[in-house]
Scaffold this motif. Structure first.
Motif, PDB file in Angstrom:
ATOM      1  N   THR A   1     -15.717  -0.816 -10.022  1.00  0.00           N
ATOM      2  CA  THR A   1     -14.287  -0.708 -10.316  1.00  0.00           C
ATOM      3  C   THR A   1     -13.715   0.603  -9.787  1.00  0.00           C
ATOM      4  OG1 THR A   1     -14.351  -2.122 -12.284  1.00  0.00           O
ATOM      5  CG2 THR A   1     -12.615  -0.473 -12.195  1.00  0.00           C
ATOM      6  N   VAL A   2     -14.402   1.698 -10.078  1.00  0.00           N
ATOM      7  CA  VAL A   2     -13.944   3.016  -9.623  1.00  0.00           C
ATOM      8  C   VAL A   2     -14.011   3.109  -8.101  1.00  0.00           C
ATOM      9  CG1 VAL A   2     -14.432   5.497  -9.681  1.00  0.00           C
ATOM     10  CG2 VAL A   2     -14.579   4.147 -11.783  1.00  0.00           C
ATOM     11  N   LEU A   3     -15.062   2.553  -7.498  1.00  0.00           N
ATOM     12  CA  LEU A   3     -15.211   2.603  -6.043  1.00  0.00           C
ATOM     13  C   LEU A   3     -14.077   1.858  -5.344  1.00  0.00           C
ATOM     14  CD1 LEU A   3     -16.931   3.438  -3.605  1.00  0.00           C
ATOM     15  CD2 LEU A   3     -18.195   1.290  -3.867  1.00  0.00           C
ATOM     16  N   ILE A   4     -13.773   0.652  -5.812  1.00  0.00           N
ATOM     17  CA  ILE A   4     -12.673  -0.121  -5.237  1.00  0.00           C
ATOM     18  C   ILE A   4     -11.362   0.634  -5.373  1.00  0.00           C
ATOM     19  CG2 ILE A   4     -11.268  -2.211  -5.524  1.00  0.00           C
ATOM     20  CD1 ILE A   4     -13.818  -3.689  -6.289  1.00  0.00           C
TER      21      ILE A   4
ATOM     22  N   ASP B   1     -14.725 -11.080   2.298  1.00  0.00           N
ATOM     23  CA  ASP B   1     -15.546 -11.102   1.095  1.00  0.00           C
ATOM     24  C   ASP B   1     -14.766 -10.525  -0.084  1.00  0.00           C
ATOM     25  OD1 ASP B   1     -16.467  -8.080   0.593  1.00  0.00           O
ATOM     26  OD2 ASP B   1     -16.451  -8.459   2.744  1.00  0.00           O
ATOM     27  N   PRO B   2     -15.192 -10.829  -1.321  1.00  0.00           N
ATOM     28  CA  PRO B   2     -14.442 -10.394  -2.512  1.00  0.00           C
ATOM     29  C   PRO B   2     -14.225  -8.881  -2.598  1.00  0.00           C
ATOM     30  CG  PRO B   2     -16.019 -12.090  -3.122  1.00  0.00           C
ATOM     31  CD  PRO B   2     -16.289 -11.743  -1.679  1.00  0.00           C
ATOM     32  N   PHE B   3     -15.264  -8.091  -2.293  1.00  0.00           N
ATOM     33  CA  PHE B   3     -15.119  -6.631  -2.375  1.00  0.00           C
ATOM     34  C   PHE B   3     -14.039  -6.137  -1.416  1.00  0.00           C
ATOM     35  CE2 PHE B   3     -16.127  -2.379  -0.811  1.00  0.00           C
ATOM     36  CZ  PHE B   3     -16.202  -1.665  -1.994  1.00  0.00           C
ATOM     37  N   THR B   4     -14.114  -6.580  -0.173  1.00  0.00           N
ATOM     38  CA  THR B   4     -13.125  -6.165   0.829  1.00  0.00           C
ATOM     39  C   THR B   4     -11.731  -6.626   0.435  1.00  0.00           C
ATOM     40  OG1 THR B   4     -14.809  -6.287   2.556  1.00  0.00           O
ATOM     41  CG2 THR B   4     -12.508  -6.244   3.275  1.00  0.00           C
TER      42      THR B   4
ATOM     43  N   ILE C   1      -5.693  -3.529  -3.373  1.00  0.00           N
ATOM     44  CA  ILE C   1      -5.325  -2.243  -3.986  1.00  0.00           C
ATOM     45  C   ILE C   1      -4.595  -1.369  -2.974  1.00  0.00           C
ATOM     46  CG2 ILE C   1      -6.245  -0.061  -4.861  1.00  0.00           C
ATOM     47  CD1 ILE C   1      -6.244  -2.182  -6.969  1.00  0.00           C
ATOM     48  N   ALA C   2      -5.085  -1.340  -1.724  1.00  0.00           N
ATOM     49  CA  ALA C   2      -4.469  -0.508  -0.687  1.00  0.00           C
ATOM     50  C   ALA C   2      -3.022  -0.915  -0.440  1.00  0.00           C
ATOM     51  CB  ALA C   2      -5.278  -0.588   0.599  1.00  0.00           C
TER      52      ALA C   2
ATOM     53  N   THR D   1      -7.721  -3.765 -11.150  1.00  0.00           N
ATOM     54  CA  THR D   1      -8.952  -4.359 -10.620  1.00  0.00           C
ATOM     55  C   THR D   1      -9.525  -5.408 -11.562  1.00  0.00           C
ATOM     56  OG1 THR D   1     -10.357  -2.626 -11.607  1.00  0.00           O
ATOM     57  CG2 THR D   1      -9.574  -2.259  -9.343  1.00  0.00           C
ATOM     58  N   SER D   2      -9.123  -5.377 -12.830  1.00  0.00           N
ATOM     59  CA  SER D   2      -9.618  -6.378 -13.779  1.00  0.00           C
ATOM     60  C   SER D   2      -9.174  -7.787 -13.388  1.00  0.00           C
ATOM     61  CB  SER D   2      -9.130  -6.054 -15.193  1.00  0.00           C
ATOM     62  OG  SER D   2      -7.718  -6.109 -15.269  1.00  0.00           O
ATOM     63  N   LEU D   3      -8.092  -7.875 -12.615  1.00  0.00           N
ATOM     64  CA  LEU D   3      -7.604  -9.181 -12.162  1.00  0.00           C
ATOM     65  C   LEU D   3      -8.482  -9.774 -11.076  1.00  0.00           C
ATOM     66  CD1 LEU D   3      -3.800  -8.304 -12.000  1.00  0.00           C
ATOM     67  CD2 LEU D   3      -4.948  -9.613 -13.785  1.00  0.00           C
ATOM     68  N   PHE D   4      -9.320  -8.938 -10.469  1.00  0.00           N
ATOM     69  CA  PHE D   4     -10.131  -9.411  -9.348  1.00  0.00           C
ATOM     70  C   PHE D   4     -11.306 -10.268  -9.791  1.00  0.00           C
ATOM     71  CE2 PHE D   4      -8.754  -5.386  -6.834  1.00  0.00           C
ATOM     72  CZ  PHE D   4      -7.462  -5.880  -6.801  1.00  0.00           C
TER      73      PHE D   4
END
Length: 220
Positions: free
Chosen positions: A24-27, A90-93, A99-100, A164-167
């Motif tokens: 979460t923090v990394l994203i 992918d989900p992370f990207t 967020i960006a 990010t909780s929505l992801f």
């Protein structure tokens, strides 16, 4: 006593939730760094006297701010399919991009407001010293404006962290998604969600305190 504690759902869920918190923090960090670049570009674009640049920047800001981040992340993940852009995201990207873009629109307004708040006399002082408009912005206006951006940028970090909780809807293994995986397997809804909330607060409360101290120190 120790065995009893280790056998609780709090202790069992904590390792997975901490891994989710790290993601979460990394994203949030990567997304906000990119968002600051985006926000700087479009924020200055909103100050441009060029109608095309101003118009394009305004459209970006209003469209992104006028749509929910959940719709944005679903559009990036499901709408921009391989048939559309030639590759799968992918989900992370997807989370980082969402967020960006989302934070970038809000940071654009932070940048615009901070630059606009600098007294016009500063611009005139720069020109009087023989600096160009770009040099005046770089050496005189921007350093002062950046000081005023720090508190709202910190607030944006907190907002984006919670967003990010929505992801979890696209299976990004962030904090809430890890919690959902655990309580779906154990039915320990209360313990898991309480621990999820506590972990969010462990990040947001200290950051809020730090931001208030910075704001008082900078007197902005």
């Amino acid at each position: 006593m120790i065995d009893a504690i280790m056998n609780t759902h709090y202790a069992r869920a904590l390792p997975a939730l901490l891994e989710g918190l790290q993601l979460t923090v990394l994203i949030t960090l990567i997304g906000l760094l990119l968002g600051f670049v985006i926000g700087g570009i479009f924020g200055l674009g909103r100050l441009s006297k060029n109608k095309l640049i101003y118009g394009a920047s305004s459209v970006f800001v209003e469209v992104v701010r006028g749509t929910p981040i959940l719709a944005q992340v679903l559009f990036i993940y499901n709408g921009l399919t391989k048939d559309v852009i030639g590759m799968n995201i992918d989900p992370f990207t997807t989370g980082v991009i969402a967020i960006a873009i989302n934070s970038g629109a809000y940071i654009a307004e932070i940048v615009r407001g901070a630059v606009y708040s600098i007294d016009k006399g500063q611009h005139e002082a720069g020109r009087a010293q023989g600096l160009t408009s770009r040099q005046t912005m770089r050496y005189i206006i921007w350093p002062q404006a950046f000081r005023r951006m720090i508190p709202p940028l910190g607030n944006q970090f907190i907002i984006s962290l919670k967003d990010t909780s929505l992801f979890s809807v696209i299976a990004v293994s962030e904090l809430l998604y890890r919690g959902q995986q655990y309580y779906n397997a154990t039915f320990a809804f209360f313990e898991t969600l309480l621990l999820v909330c506590i972990l969010y607060l462990c990040v947001t409360i200290p950051l809020s305190i730090i931001l208030r101290r910075i704001e008082r120190k900078l007197d902005v």
